[in-house]
Write a protein that holds these residues in place. Sequence first.
Motif, PDB file in Angstrom:
ATOM      1  N   THR A   1       6.894 -11.217   7.147  1.00 15.26           N
ATOM      2  CA  THR A   1       6.732 -10.143   5.699  1.00 15.26           C
ATOM      3  C   THR A   1       7.058 -10.577   4.640  1.00 15.26           C
ATOM      4  O   THR A   1       8.156 -11.677   4.486  1.00 15.26           O
ATOM      5  N   ASP A   2       6.889 -10.643   3.616  1.00 15.93           N
ATOM      6  CA  ASP A   2       6.567 -11.541   2.631  1.00 15.93           C
ATOM      7  C   ASP A   2       8.265 -11.094   1.316  1.00 15.93           C
ATOM      8  O   ASP A   2       7.942  -9.510   1.089  1.00 15.93           O
ATOM      9  N   LEU A   3       9.456 -10.939   1.707  1.00 20.01           N
ATOM     10  CA  LEU A   3      10.994 -10.791   1.086  1.00 20.01           C
ATOM     11  C   LEU A   3      10.619 -10.839   0.260  1.00 20.01           C
ATOM     12  O   LEU A   3      11.686  -9.736  -0.782  1.00 20.01           O
ATOM     13  N   ASP A   4      10.061 -11.181  -0.996  1.00 23.62           N
ATOM     14  CA  ASP A   4      10.388 -11.157  -2.550  1.00 23.62           C
ATOM     15  C   ASP A   4       9.711  -9.964  -3.047  1.00 23.62           C
ATOM     16  O   ASP A   4      10.474  -9.541  -3.881  1.00 23.62           O
ATOM     17  N   PHE A   5       8.782  -9.009  -2.223  1.00 24.89           N
ATOM     18  CA  PHE A   5       8.503  -7.727  -2.762  1.00 24.89           C
ATOM     19  C   PHE A   5       8.290  -6.597  -1.347  1.00 24.89           C
ATOM     20  O   PHE A   5       9.066  -5.353  -2.398  1.00 24.89           O
ATOM     21  N   CYS A   6       9.144  -7.331  -0.342  1.00 25.06           N
ATOM     22  CA  CYS A   6       9.328  -5.960  -0.070  1.00 25.06           C
ATOM     23  C   CYS A   6      11.589  -5.041  -0.126  1.00 25.06           C
ATOM     24  O   CYS A   6      11.713  -5.799  -0.239  1.00 25.06           O
ATOM     25  N   LYS A   7      10.475  -4.133  -0.693  1.00 20.15           N
ATOM     26  CA  LYS A   7      12.326  -3.299  -1.029  1.00 20.15           C
ATOM     27  C   LYS A   7      12.472  -2.495   0.117  1.00 20.15           C
ATOM     28  O   LYS A   7      13.613  -1.849   0.114  1.00 20.15           O
ATOM     29  N   GLY A   8      12.402  -2.301   1.518  1.00 16.16           N
ATOM     30  CA  GLY A   8      12.945  -2.382   2.103  1.00 16.16           C
ATOM     31  C   GLY A   8      12.852  -0.818   2.716  1.00 16.16           C
ATOM     32  O   GLY A   8      14.136  -0.609   3.501  1.00 16.16           O
ATOM     33  N   CYS A   9      12.256  -0.340   2.866  1.00 13.35           N
ATOM     34  CA  CYS A   9      12.352   0.974   2.433  1.00 13.35           C
ATOM     35  C   CYS A   9      12.443   1.461   4.274  1.00 13.35           C
ATOM     36  O   CYS A   9      12.236   3.124   4.814  1.00 13.35           O
ATOM     37  N   GLY A  10      11.312   0.578   5.399  1.00 15.20           N
ATOM     38  CA  GLY A  10      12.284   0.468   6.787  1.00 15.20           C
ATOM     39  C   GLY A  10      10.868   1.720   7.096  1.00 15.20           C
ATOM     40  O   GLY A  10      10.107   1.558   8.171  1.00 15.20           O
ATOM     41  N   ILE A  11       9.429   1.544   6.831  1.00 11.32           N
ATOM     42  CA  ILE A  11       8.333   2.017   6.993  1.00 11.32           C
ATOM     43  C   ILE A  11       7.191   1.568   8.412  1.00 11.32           C
ATOM     44  O   ILE A  11       7.244   2.190   9.138  1.00 11.32           O
ATOM     45  N   CYS A  12       7.477   0.403   8.292  1.00 11.46           N
ATOM     46  CA  CYS A  12       7.290  -0.656   9.490  1.00 11.46           C
ATOM     47  C   CYS A  12       7.751  -0.310  10.522  1.00 11.46           C
ATOM     48  O   CYS A  12       6.729  -0.116  11.271  1.00 11.46           O
ATOM     49  N   ALA A  13       9.588  -0.090  10.528  1.00 13.55           N
ATOM     50  CA  ALA A  13       9.534   0.044  11.656  1.00 13.55           C
ATOM     51  C   ALA A  13       9.800   1.212  11.806  1.00 13.55           C
ATOM     52  O   ALA A  13       9.197   0.882  13.211  1.00 13.55           O
ATOM     53  N   LYS A  14       9.692   1.988  11.560  1.00 14.62           N
ATOM     54  CA  LYS A  14       9.251   3.643  11.668  1.00 14.62           C
ATOM     55  C   LYS A  14       7.785   3.386  13.019  1.00 14.62           C
ATOM     56  O   LYS A  14       8.214   3.902  13.780  1.00 14.62           O
ATOM     57  N   GLU A  15       6.761   2.944  12.160  1.00 14.96           N
ATOM     58  CA  GLU A  15       5.169   3.333  12.372  1.00 14.96           C
ATOM     59  C   GLU A  15       4.998   2.237  13.661  1.00 14.96           C
ATOM     60  O   GLU A  15       3.895   2.575  13.874  1.00 14.96           O
ATOM     61  N   CYS A  16       5.885   1.033  14.152  1.00 11.85           N
ATOM     62  CA  CYS A  16       5.770  -0.162  15.046  1.00 11.85           C
ATOM     63  C   CYS A  16       5.625   0.849  15.772  1.00 11.85           C
ATOM     64  O   CYS A  16       7.094   1.046  16.506  1.00 11.85           O
ATOM     65  N   PRO A  17       4.249   0.853  17.056  1.00 13.85           N
ATOM     66  CA  PRO A  17       4.888   0.739  18.496  1.00 13.85           C
ATOM     67  C   PRO A  17       4.993   1.176  19.030  1.00 13.85           C
ATOM     68  O   PRO A  17       5.332   1.290  20.641  1.00 13.85           O
ATOM     69  N   PHE A  18       5.638  -0.627  18.607  1.00 14.63           N
ATOM     70  CA  PHE A  18       5.708  -1.394  20.178  1.00 14.63           C
ATOM     71  C   PHE A  18       7.811  -2.457  19.829  1.00 14.63           C
ATOM     72  O   PHE A  18       7.519  -2.635  20.489  1.00 14.63           O
ATOM     73  N   GLY A  19       7.962  -1.541  18.840  1.00 17.59           N
ATOM     74  CA  GLY A  19       9.824  -2.024  18.860  1.00 17.59           C
ATOM     75  C   GLY A  19       9.463  -3.435  18.182  1.00 17.59           C
ATOM     76  O   GLY A  19      10.691  -4.459  18.223  1.00 17.59           O
ATOM     77  N   ALA A  20       8.366  -3.807  17.057  1.00 17.79           N
ATOM     78  CA  ALA A  20       8.532  -5.620  16.487  1.00 17.79           C
ATOM     79  C   ALA A  20       9.388  -5.805  15.720  1.00 17.79           C
ATOM     80  O   ALA A  20       9.451  -6.668  15.330  1.00 17.79           O
ATOM     81  N   ILE A  21       9.574  -4.701  15.261  1.00 12.00           N
ATOM     82  CA  ILE A  21      10.466  -4.210  13.833  1.00 12.00           C
ATOM     83  C   ILE A  21      11.830  -3.381  13.187  1.00 12.00           C
ATOM     84  O   ILE A  21      11.426  -2.420  14.362  1.00 12.00           O
ATOM     85  N   LYS A  22      12.393  -4.503  12.956  1.00 11.21           N
ATOM     86  CA  LYS A  22      14.159  -3.519  13.384  1.00 11.21           C
ATOM     87  C   LYS A  22      14.430  -3.478  11.734  1.00 11.21           C
ATOM     88  O   LYS A  22      14.420  -5.066  10.989  1.00 11.21           O
ATOM     89  N   MET A  23      15.325  -3.146  11.604  1.00  6.66           N
ATOM     90  CA  MET A  23      15.545  -3.263   9.921  1.00  6.66           C
ATOM     91  C   MET A  23      17.021  -2.951  10.232  1.00  6.66           C
ATOM     92  O   MET A  23      17.916  -2.947  10.778  1.00  6.66           O
ATOM     93  N   VAL A  24      17.601  -4.351   9.233  1.00  6.23           N
ATOM     94  CA  VAL A  24      19.049  -4.694   9.437  1.00  6.23           C
ATOM     95  C   VAL A  24      19.443  -4.630   7.535  1.00  6.23           C
ATOM     96  O   VAL A  24      18.911  -5.031   6.908  1.00  6.23           O
ATOM     97  N   ARG A  25      21.036  -4.647   7.911  1.00  9.10           N
ATOM     98  CA  ARG A  25      20.850  -4.505   6.475  1.00  9.10           C
ATOM     99  C   ARG A  25      20.953  -6.485   5.507  1.00  9.10           C
ATOM    100  O   ARG A  25      21.772  -6.827   5.888  1.00  9.10           O
ATOM    101  N   GLU A  26      20.946  -5.786   4.684  1.00 10.47           N
ATOM    102  CA  GLU A  26      21.212  -6.766   3.964  1.00 10.47           C
ATOM    103  C   GLU A  26      21.853  -7.445   3.397  1.00 10.47           C
ATOM    104  O   GLU A  26      22.963  -7.422   3.115  1.00 10.47           O
ATOM    105  N   GLU A  27      21.863  -9.142   3.263  1.00  8.02           N
ATOM    106  CA  GLU A  27      23.644 -10.266   3.175  1.00  8.02           C
ATOM    107  C   GLU A  27      22.372 -10.662   1.646  1.00  8.02           C
ATOM    108  O   GLU A  27      21.759 -11.359   1.759  1.00  8.02           O
ATOM    109  N   LYS A  28      23.822 -10.405   0.959  1.00  4.66           N
ATOM    110  CA  LYS A  28      23.578 -10.709  -0.638  1.00  4.66           C
ATOM    111  C   LYS A  28      24.673 -11.879  -0.705  1.00  4.66           C
ATOM    112  O   LYS A  28      25.825 -11.733  -0.162  1.00  4.66           O
TER     113      LYS A  28
END
Length: 90
Positions: free
Chosen positions: A63-90
């Motif tokens: 994923t291009d994290l320079d532009f990903c806003k972290g909306c979580g749509i990809c994680a919700k739509e992935c039918p294989f559980g291959a994407i997980k949303m985690v809290r960003e550490e800044k």
Amino acid sequence: MKKEMPTGGVIVDPGSTVRNKTGDWRTFKPVWDKEKCKQCMICWQFCPDDSIPLDENGKRVETDLDFCKGCGICAKECPFGAIKMVREEK
Ligand code: SF4
Ligand code: SF4
């Protein structure tokens, strides 16, 4: 006092969105599990920010994290559980 305002609807600085790193707004980030990924491309179709790049063979890469806003749509739509949303550490 009269102030000069630019005309509305005019692009005064074309291409400026490339410099606007919208990933800075993120609270959660997607973590992609390459091993679980089946390359079905559903996440790529759903990403509203075009933040899932493809390689020269048309397969998704990290994923291009320079532009990903972290909306979580990809994680919700992935039918294989291959994407997980985690809290960003800044
Ligand atoms: S979290 Fe949202 S913006 Fe980021 S890659 Fe997934 S769908 Fe795209
Ligand atoms: S939706 Fe899931 S399995 Fe499909 S390409 Fe994206 S990460 Fe891989």
